[in-house]
Design a protein around this motif. Structure first.
Motif, short mmCIF file in Angstrom:
data_model
loop_
_atom_site.label_atom_id
_atom_site.label_comp_id
_atom_site.label_asym_id
_atom_site.label_seq_id
_atom_site.Cartn_x
_atom_site.Cartn_y
_atom_site.Cartn_z
N THR A 566 2.22 -15.62 2.60
CA THR A 566 2.07 -16.51 1.43
C THR A 566 0.86 -17.44 1.57
O THR A 566 0.28 -17.84 0.58
N ASP A 567 0.47 -17.76 2.83
CA ASP A 567 -0.65 -18.69 3.00
C ASP A 567 -1.98 -17.98 3.27
O ASP A 567 -2.94 -18.61 3.69
N HIS A 568 -2.06 -16.68 3.06
CA HIS A 568 -3.32 -15.94 3.18
C HIS A 568 -3.62 -15.31 1.83
O HIS A 568 -2.76 -14.66 1.25
N TYR A 569 -4.86 -15.49 1.36
CA TYR A 569 -5.15 -14.93 0.03
C TYR A 569 -5.63 -13.48 0.12
O TYR A 569 -5.86 -12.84 -0.90
N GLN A 570 -5.80 -12.96 1.35
CA GLN A 570 -6.13 -11.55 1.52
C GLN A 570 -5.00 -10.86 2.27
O GLN A 570 -4.29 -11.50 3.04
N PRO A 571 -4.83 -9.53 2.09
CA PRO A 571 -3.72 -8.86 2.78
C PRO A 571 -3.92 -8.82 4.29
O PRO A 571 -5.05 -8.76 4.78
N LEU A 572 -2.81 -8.86 5.03
CA LEU A 572 -2.86 -8.76 6.49
C LEU A 572 -2.92 -7.30 6.93
O LEU A 572 -3.46 -6.99 7.98
N ARG A 573 -2.32 -6.42 6.17
CA ARG A 573 -2.28 -5.00 6.49
C ARG A 573 -2.39 -4.19 5.20
O ARG A 573 -1.91 -4.63 4.15
N MET A 574 -2.99 -3.02 5.33
CA MET A 574 -2.98 -2.07 4.21
C MET A 574 -2.42 -0.76 4.73
O MET A 574 -2.85 -0.27 5.78
N PHE A 575 -1.45 -0.22 4.02
CA PHE A 575 -0.76 1.00 4.46
C PHE A 575 -1.14 2.14 3.52
O PHE A 575 -0.64 2.19 2.40
N SER A 576 -2.02 3.04 3.98
CA SER A 576 -2.42 4.13 3.09
C SER A 576 -1.98 5.46 3.67
O SER A 576 -1.94 5.64 4.89
N GLY A 577 -1.63 6.38 2.79
CA GLY A 577 -1.12 7.68 3.22
C GLY A 577 -0.40 8.40 2.10
O GLY A 577 -0.36 9.62 2.07
N HIS A 578 0.17 7.62 1.16
CA HIS A 578 0.84 8.26 0.02
C HIS A 578 -0.19 8.98 -0.85
O HIS A 578 -1.34 8.57 -0.95
N LEU A 579 0.26 10.05 -1.50
CA LEU A 579 -0.64 10.86 -2.32
C LEU A 579 -0.51 10.54 -3.80
O LEU A 579 -1.13 11.20 -4.63
N ALA A 580 0.31 9.57 -4.15
CA ALA A 580 0.46 9.17 -5.56
C ALA A 580 0.94 7.71 -5.57
O ALA A 580 1.11 7.09 -4.52
N ASP A 581 1.18 7.18 -6.77
CA ASP A 581 1.56 5.77 -6.93
C ASP A 581 2.71 5.38 -6.00
O ASP A 581 3.67 6.13 -5.83
N ILE A 582 2.64 4.16 -5.46
CA ILE A 582 3.78 3.59 -4.74
C ILE A 582 4.64 2.88 -5.78
O ILE A 582 4.19 1.94 -6.44
N THR A 583 5.86 3.37 -5.95
CA THR A 583 6.69 2.89 -7.06
C THR A 583 7.73 1.85 -6.63
O THR A 583 8.24 1.11 -7.46
N CYS A 584 8.09 1.81 -5.33
CA CYS A 584 9.04 0.79 -4.88
C CYS A 584 8.79 0.45 -3.42
O CYS A 584 8.31 1.28 -2.64
N THR A 585 9.11 -0.79 -3.06
CA THR A 585 8.89 -1.28 -1.70
C THR A 585 10.14 -2.03 -1.24
O THR A 585 10.86 -2.60 -2.06
N ARG A 586 10.38 -2.03 0.07
CA ARG A 586 11.57 -2.72 0.59
C ARG A 586 11.35 -3.04 2.06
O ARG A 586 10.91 -2.20 2.83
N PHE A 587 11.64 -4.29 2.45
CA PHE A 587 11.56 -4.69 3.86
C PHE A 587 12.83 -4.29 4.59
O PHE A 587 13.93 -4.34 4.03
N HIS A 588 12.67 -3.92 5.87
CA HIS A 588 13.82 -3.68 6.75
C HIS A 588 14.46 -5.04 7.05
O HIS A 588 13.77 -6.06 7.06
#
Length: 751
Positions: A566-588
């Motif tokens: 929340t206190d960083h205006y840029q992402p800490l990590r980028m996760f790429s590998g999907h071949l189409a839109d990411i439609t849902c996300t969920r934390f463990h």
């Protein structure tokens, strides 16, 4: 304006006190020897390895150097140094003449540190881009020309044989597979679809339009029904010009289609093609397919169907072998007052009465460190504030009154219908304590309601706050402006439909993601926007707060999930590998991992510490729209447009269950607080309850050692279905279990 109407569904009164089940594992995980190698959409470069790239293949070095040059060109010298050291490159590795203008795009992939070798503090010390796939390819192109990556990708199709023989080759293979023994036929039939696509594209690329059309018409009907949408896209590619810039095609070309076949079946296929000298098909298999060979009995048709259906075939078994710390973090030591009634009682002097501290029955279960849990310091987590500790105490008190659910003890369901929303409701979320509900709407607004008698109030203006006695006991009440009290608030700021919303665990903040490409953080004290996070270039379909707060994840049309603080205006990590839109996300639940569901019909589990993809789950036949982790962190449930709920064992990386019953897209999944019941909500206007404990307890753990990496799924959906609850005409888009295990559901009435 949309109104919220609450109505109680039928339910049984519950009086049992809930005690949390012990969380024991299914034995040890597989060794961390799996390394996923894949390619990102639109790129022909191999994936960046987890190990230093200095001695790697030349393509890896070129990608890395392009990224370094891009960073240096943008004067990010500190990032250049950090990345160069991590990759083990010499200081003079970079060309002194500066970066080429066509260097890698801003999504360049950095070689990521190995899983636990990286210092946890590095997660926050700099902004890094980690991915399981290589950087997006350069996009500089002269007018009217192919982009360089497109030329490379398509050039493979120029090696072609006699177009008239394509039908002969394919028919010959088809006849052979139809005549082999039943046990091999199902496995070998998997090659039909990828071969069909690549042969068709070769014909189109080499301008054999008529032959391509005839080939498509003759054999497209033989393909599995779950490839219907992909075939529809393919049928529109009838000229070489159509192939340029087509994302689906580039995905198919750059990611080898994975087939899992037993050694016996593979030898049969190989022998047949060599005897017939069918080089055309053999070349396609060698170049475009990845055959994951296993020793043992061939799989049955039902076993194969359960796992197939994604854009790039099944996941390689080695992709799911990395060690995953799925256990829960140790709960902080908090003493729970003995009597609830005394919580506000004070004696004459105004001091709280002394209470005997009592260890919470639920908290004490997790005081012992779970052997499968990550270390507390693996990633930096925010420290508990006093207000958080008070909230934990309230949570523990509520937990003592929790209803123990089961097949004979189903939850009551309270449904919140959004009236007059005119199809505009696009997202819903409840706070953890079930006191607030928020809705995201197509008119770009976010609306927040109080679902308790307590009204929503803003904090007073700065001038008024200076007049308050800050030492008074009720200072938290005095800072609120009574004149602003109302049952709901509207948050304005987005410039497109709001597709995802998520409350922070402490109820102080609300996240919203939108078609405008931004994620916004709203204060629930002032009901204003605090930050707009800009990183996505396209619509952001979903966002989700970490269970520990501070971190959140977003995913959207650009196929890349981003981890933010929340206190960083840029992402800490980028996760790429999907071949189409990411439609849902969920934390463990332990915040060390996050899951993403995609339109490529796969689910990926990512390690927050280093950005690695540690699990790939295939089996859904349509885009995935719902994900839910079990409370003990061992299992994941997923729902998609195919109307199926699939259950996954995270530690072993296997599908362990399939729940069939819904007739439309599943938009919401939620486990009860103790993990006994799984609730699913769908566009078919129903909520269904499933016996999660039975689904997981019935697993035969011996099967996990099967060399196929797959267990036999029981067709026991009807036994596991505990109840189906219909709404009048309201698709169910969100579900939430209260702390006492009452089930809340929400959706917009569709007259």
């Amino acid at each position: 304006m949309a109104a919220v109407q609450s109505g109680m569904g039928e339910g049984v009164e519950e009086k049992d006190i809930k005690t949390e089940p012990a969380s024991d594992g299914f034995g040890n995980n597989n060794a961390n020897d799996g390394r996923l190698v894949s390619t990102s959409p639109g790129s022909s470069a191999p994936a960046a390895s987890n190990k230093p790239v200095a001695g790697g293949p030349p393509e890896d070095q070129q990608t890395l150097l392009a990224v370094l040059q891009f960073l240096r060109k943008n004067k990010l010298t500190e990032s250049v140094e950090i990345l160069r050291r991590e990759a083990g490159l010499p200081e003079d590795a970079l060309d002194p003449n500066g970066a080429d203008s066509s260097g890698a795009g801003p999504g360049g992939a950095a070689g990521s540190v190995d899983s636990d070798a990286g210092d946890a503090s590095s997660l926050l010390s700099r902004v890094t881009v980690s991915s399981s796939a290589a950087a997006q390819a350069p996009t500089k192109a002269a007018a009217g020309e192919d982009q360089p990556d497109v030329s490379v990708v398509l050039s493979a199709y120029s090696q072609q044989g006699d177009p008239a023989l394509y039908e002969v080759y394919y028919s010959s293979l088809k006849r052979f597979i139809e005549t082999v023994l039943d046990c091999h036929r199902a496995e070998l039939s998997q090659v039909f679809y990828p071969l069909f696509v690549h042969m068709y594209l070769e014909l189109v690329y080499n301008n054999h339009e008529n032959e391509a059309k005839a080939f498509f018409e003759k054999f497209s009907g033989d393909q599995e029904c779950y490839y219907e949408d992909d075939l529809r896209v393919l049928s529109s590619l009838t000229k070489k010009e159509h192939m340029r810039g087509n994302e689906t095609l580039l995905d198919f070309r750059t990611s080898k289609f994975v087939l899992r076949i037993s050694r016996d079946s593979y030898q049969l296929l190989k022998r047949h093609l060599q005897e017939r000298q069918n080089n055309q098909i053999w070349n396609i298999i060698q170049e475009h397919l990845y055959i994951d060979i296993f020793d043992g009995m061939p799989r049955s048709k039902s076993q194969i169907d359960a796992m197939s259906g994604s854009l790039a075939g099944e996941a390689k078994r080695e992709a799911n072998k990395a060690k995953v710390y799925y256990g829960l973090l140790k709960e902080p030591e908090i003493e729970l007052p003995l009597d609830d009634e005394d919580e506000e009682a004070e004696n004459e002097e105004g001091k709280p009465k002394k209470k005997k501290p009592k260890k919470d029955s639920m908290g004490s279960k997790s005081k012992k460190q779970d052997p499968n849990a990550p270390s507390q310091s693996r990633i930096p987590l925010p420290e508990l504030k006093d207000s958080d500790k008070l909230d934990k105490i309230m949570y523990m008190k509520e937990a003592t009154k929790r209803i123990r659910l089961g097949p004979d003890n189903l939850p009551s369901i309270c449904f919140y219908s959004f009236l007059n929303a005119y199809q505009g409701l696009t997202a819903v979320d409840f706070t953890d304590d079930s006191s607030l509900i928020a809705g995201g709407f197509a008119d770009s607004t976010v609306r927040v309601w109080s679902v308790t008698p307590k009204k929503l109030r803003k904090v007073k203006s700065a001038a008024d706050l200076n007049l308050i006695d800050k030492e008074s006991d009720d200072v938290l009440e005095r800072i609120m402006d009574e004149k602003t009290a109302s049952e709901s608030k509207i948050l304005y700021g987005h410039s497109g439909p709001v597709y995802g919303i998520s409350f922070s665990p402490d109820r102080n903040y609300l996240l919203s993601s939108s078609e405008d490409g931004t994620v916004r953080l709203w204060s629930l004290q002032t009901f204003t926007c605090l930050v707009g996070y800009k990183g996505h270039n396209y619509p952001v379909w979903d966002t989700h707060f970490s269970p520990h707060g501070y971190y959140f994840v977003s995913g959207g049309h650009d196929r890349v999930a981003r981890l933010w603080a929340t206190d960083h205006y840029q992402p800490l990590r980028m996760f790429s590998g999907h071949l189409a839109d990411i439609t849902c996300t969920r934390f463990h639940p332990n915040s060390n991992y996050l899951a993403t569901g995609s339109s490529d019909r796969t689910i990926r589990l990512w390690d927050v510490l280093n950005g690695n993809c540690v699990r790939i789950f295939t089996g859904h036949k349509g885009p995935i729209h719902a994900l839910a982790f079990s409370p003990n962190g061992k299992f994941l449930a997923s729902g998609a447009t195919d109307g199926r709920v699939l259950l996954w064992d995270i530690g072993h990386g296997l599908m362990v269950g399939e729940l069939k019953g819904h007739t439309d897209t599943i938009y919401s999944l939620r486990f009860s607080r103790d993990g006994e019941i799984l609730a699913s909500g769908s566009m078919d206007n129903t909520v269904r309850l499933w016996d999660a404990m039975k689904a997981f307890d019935d697993l035969e753990t011996d099967d996990f050692t099967a060399a196929t990496g797959h267990i036999h799924l029981q067709d026991n959906s009807q036994e596991l279905l505990l109840g189906t609850y219909l709404t009048k005409s309201t698709p169910v888009i969100h579900l939430h279990f209260t702390r006492r295990n009452l089930l809340l559901a929400a959706g917009a009435y569709n007259p």
